[in-house]
Design a protein around this motif. Structure first.
Motif, short mmCIF file in Angstrom:
data_model
loop_
_atom_site.label_atom_id
_atom_site.label_comp_id
_atom_site.label_asym_id
_atom_site.label_seq_id
_atom_site.Cartn_x
_atom_site.Cartn_y
_atom_site.Cartn_z
N GLY A 53 0.83 -1.06 0.03
CA GLY A 53 -0.17 -0.07 0.08
C GLY A 53 0.81 1.26 -0.17
N LEU A 54 2.26 1.21 0.33
CA LEU A 54 3.23 2.23 0.52
C LEU A 54 3.66 2.78 -0.95
N VAL A 55 3.01 3.40 -1.42
CA VAL A 55 3.76 3.65 -2.96
C VAL A 55 4.94 4.77 -2.87
N CYS A 56 5.99 4.40 -3.38
CA CYS A 56 7.11 5.38 -3.36
C CYS A 56 6.68 6.47 -4.19
N GLN A 57 6.94 7.59 -3.42
CA GLN A 57 6.81 8.93 -4.20
C GLN A 57 7.38 9.19 -5.52
N PHE A 58 8.78 8.61 -5.56
CA PHE A 58 9.65 8.95 -6.70
C PHE A 58 9.00 8.08 -8.00
N ASP A 59 8.06 7.16 -7.72
CA ASP A 59 7.61 6.37 -8.82
C ASP A 59 6.56 7.52 -9.72
N THR A 60 6.05 8.46 -9.10
CA THR A 60 5.47 9.60 -9.93
C THR A 60 6.36 10.49 -10.41
N TRP A 61 7.43 10.38 -10.40
CA TRP A 61 8.59 11.39 -10.76
C TRP A 61 9.11 10.77 -12.30
N VAL A 62 8.26 10.82 -13.29
CA VAL A 62 8.30 10.22 -14.40
C VAL A 62 8.80 11.40 -15.63
N PRO A 63 9.71 11.02 -16.11
CA PRO A 63 10.22 12.06 -17.16
C PRO A 63 9.17 12.43 -18.26
N GLY A 64 8.86 13.62 -18.69
CA GLY A 64 8.15 13.83 -19.65
C GLY A 64 6.77 14.26 -19.25
N THR A 65 6.39 13.82 -17.99
CA THR A 65 5.28 14.27 -17.18
C THR A 65 5.73 15.46 -16.25
N ASP A 66 4.62 16.24 -15.95
CA ASP A 66 4.62 17.70 -15.33
C ASP A 66 4.94 17.66 -13.91
N CYS A 67 6.17 18.08 -13.59
CA CYS A 67 6.54 18.12 -12.10
C CYS A 67 5.77 18.72 -11.34
N CYS A 68 5.25 19.75 -11.66
CA CYS A 68 4.35 20.71 -10.68
C CYS A 68 3.04 19.94 -10.48
N ASN A 69 2.53 19.25 -11.43
CA ASN A 69 1.03 18.85 -11.17
C ASN A 69 0.80 17.41 -11.04
N SER A 70 1.96 16.59 -11.38
CA SER A 70 1.87 15.18 -11.10
C SER A 70 2.89 14.36 -10.34
N TRP A 71 3.82 15.28 -9.82
CA TRP A 71 5.00 14.50 -8.87
C TRP A 71 4.56 14.52 -7.56
#
Ligand SMILES: *[C@@H]1O[C@H](CO)[C@@H](O)[C@H](O)[C@H]1NC(C)=O
Ligand SMILES: *[C@@H]1O[C@H](CO)[C@@H](O)[C@H](O)[C@H]1NC(C)=O
Ligand SMILES: *[C@@H]1O[C@H](CO)[C@@H](O)[C@H](O)[C@H]1NC(C)=O
Ligand SMILES: *[C@@H]1O[C@H](CO)[C@@H](O)[C@H](O)[C@H]1NC(C)=O
Ligand SMILES: *[C@@H]1O[C@H](CO)[C@@H](O)[C@H](O)[C@H]1NC(C)=O
Ligand SMILES: *[C@@H]1O[C@H](CO)[C@@H](O)[C@H](O)[C@H]1NC(C)=O
Length: 463
Positions: A53-71
């Motif tokens: 259940g504990l998702v790593c926050q860095f998994d959301t840091w995906v190149p090409g996505t918007d760091c302000c709104n989805s990281w």
């Protein structure tokens, strides 16, 4: 709890959040900030800590996505520049950390100054291997907040370069469990004098510093906005102990007394020497002063401290203070609720009317050298509850005093109190008058007190 309305409330709240988030959607992340964050991320890896259940926050840091709104853990301003970064991991009971360092610290800790709008660095519950507070963070011109909590293997000095962080408002470093997470701050320079330039600093907090030593600089009055200073190397009242190693040394700079904005000063468990500067009497906004568990000596500046109108908590225990308690002047200690001067070398008589201080709740003079009578309260306030008076291990004599309220804790074992116990003590929660010279009958109501110790006296009906 009425379930339907609760779930309705949650639904409304969720909808509200979604709409607010939608409106507040930040501009897209700038390419340079996005690149800096990815280089920062490369210094870490995430591991399974047996909780899917504990998702790593860095998994959301995906190149090409918007760091302000989805990281996760990244906040931006209206122009798409990163203002806040929060690395917040989890750990389990085996001290396995979800987020841990996977590259030399120098390669990732130095990326943050590339974020030109960065105002807040918050790192909690991660495992670092060899990181030190990087000097280059001193170049993050807009930085306001540094918060480091429970980061294993993060050590080092407070770099003098941090004196250039002219916007810094909060410095917060909590080592949490030094025995397993490492020592936290570790050098022998204490607070570098360059930091005195931090005119916007509101809060300086360091907790547990087994490898940190050094002094407070005289120029500390440069902290013209400071409200709260905590440098605690352990705390017998919360952490349960003070640490044997580490702690700041030297005198308390007299210039501390110039910090008019200060409301909270706690220097528990260090190795400060010398006396409390009389200038502390000018800390006109001070509410809490905790100097316990140090090596302070000299006379306590009672007169000066007693004039601090807002002072609520005064903890002086376990120091080498000597001298007597002077008479209380009118309106002194107006708001004092808590006074502990146990295990100091003060001596003499308790001042008259000390039990009449208008707000006093806790009064502790254990293991000092008090003699004479315990002055009685001059009136009992029937709605007053929960006082806690402890005069254990002194040479106090005379009859047990009148107390200022019906309920509370009264302890004065190992003294020379004589005559008999008043029946009014029957409504106390705790009464300890063991090892005195009391005589006569113990009133029936007193025998019913919940926590009662009366051994070592000479009563007709006890034991
Ligand atoms: C942000 O990026 C998205 C997709 O990458 C794009 O559709 C949108 O127009 C961009 N918004 C702004 C304000 O540049
Ligand atoms: C602080 O900044 C000034 C100029 O920005 C620079 O000359 C100085 O070396 C810096 N001081 C430290 C200790 O980094
Ligand atoms: C902390 O201090 C202890 C002994 O006081 C020492 O063995 C250890 O190496 C120090 N650790 C650091 C990181 O300075
Ligand atoms: C206070 O002093 C007494 C007597 O010297 C000592 O037994 C006790 O351990 C001291 N308490 C603390 C917390 O240092
Ligand atoms: C009596 O005690 C209550 C509770 O501590 C306090 O609010 C109140 O002001 C006291 N009254 C007097 C006359 O001291
Ligand atoms: C206890 O009191 C009785 C008289 O009430 C007296 O005879 C006796 O000597 C006293 N004992 C001690 C140890 O003081």
């Amino acid at each position: 709890m009425p379930m339907p309305s609760t779930s309705l409330r949650w639904t409304c709240l969720t909808l509200l959040c979604i709409s607010v988030l939608h409106c507040a959607r930040a501009a897209n992340c700038t390419a340079s900030d996005s690149a800096a964050l990815l280089d920062f991320k490369n210094g870490f890896s995430c591991q399974d800590i047996n909780n899917p259940g504990l998702v790593c926050q860095f998994d959301t840091w995906v190149p090409g996505t918007d760091c302000c709104n989805s990281w996760s853990g990244v906040t931006c301003d209206a122009t798409g520049q990163v203002t806040d970064i929060s690395v917040f991991g989890f750990w389990n009971g085996d001290l396995t950390f979800q987020i841990h360092q996977s590259a030399p610290a120098s390669t990732f800790m130095t990326q943050l100054p590339r974020l030109k709008a960065l105002e807040s660095i918050d790192i909690q519950f991660a495992r670092f291997g060899d990181a030190e507070l990087p000097k280059v963070w001193g170049q993050i011109a807009k930085l306001k907040h540094i918060n480091i909590v429970g980061v294993a293997g993060f050590t080092g000095e407070i770099p003098k370069e941090f004196g250039n962080l002219s916007n810094l408002e909060v410095f917060h470093w909590d080592t949490m469990v030094p025995t397993t997470l490492g020592p936290g701050l570790s050098d022998s320079k204490g607070i570098p004098k360059e930091l005195c330039k931090l005119h916007k600093l509101r809060e300086f907090y360091v907790f547990l510093l087994p490898n940190w030593s050094g002094t407070l600089p005289d120029c500390i009055d440069g902290w013209t906005s400071i409200q709260s200073i905590t440098i605690n190397n352990g705390d017998p009242d919360s952490y349960g102990e003070v640490l044997n190693t580490g702690g700041l040394t030297g005198p308390l700079p007299s210039n501390l007394g110039k910090l008019k904005t200060l409301t909270y000063l706690s220097l528990v468990g260090n190795k400060f020497t010398g006396s409390i500067p009389k200038s502390f009497g000018s800390l006109s906004n001070l509410r809490t002063l905790r100097l316990n568990n140090n090596r302070l000596s000299g006379a306590i500046p009672w007169k000066e401290l007693s004039q601090l109108k807002f002072l609520v908590t005064l903890d002086l225990k376990i120091n080498n203070f000597h001298g007597t308690l002077p008479p209380l002047t009118p309106n002194c200690f107006q708001n004092l609720e808590y006074l502990d001067a146990s295990n100091t070398s003060i001596w003499g008589e308790l001042p008259r009317r000390i039990l009449d201080l208008p707000m006093i709740g806790t009064l502790k003079f254990r293991h000092v050298r008090l003699w004479g009578w315990i002055p009685s309260a001059t009136f009992m306030n029937a709605s007053r509850a929960d006082f806690n008076f402890d005069f254990s291990y002194n040479f106090l004599s005379g009859p047990p005093p009148k107390l200022p309220g019906p309920t509370g804790v009264f302890k004065a074992p190992h003294n020379k109190l004589s005559t008999s116990i008043p029946a009014a003590y029957g409504s106390l929660y705790t009464l300890d008058l063991s090892f005195n010279r009391l005589t006569g009958r113990v009133p029936a109501a007193v025998l019913a007190v919940n926590s009662l110790s009366l051994d070592g006296n000479n009563f007709t009906n006890f034991p």
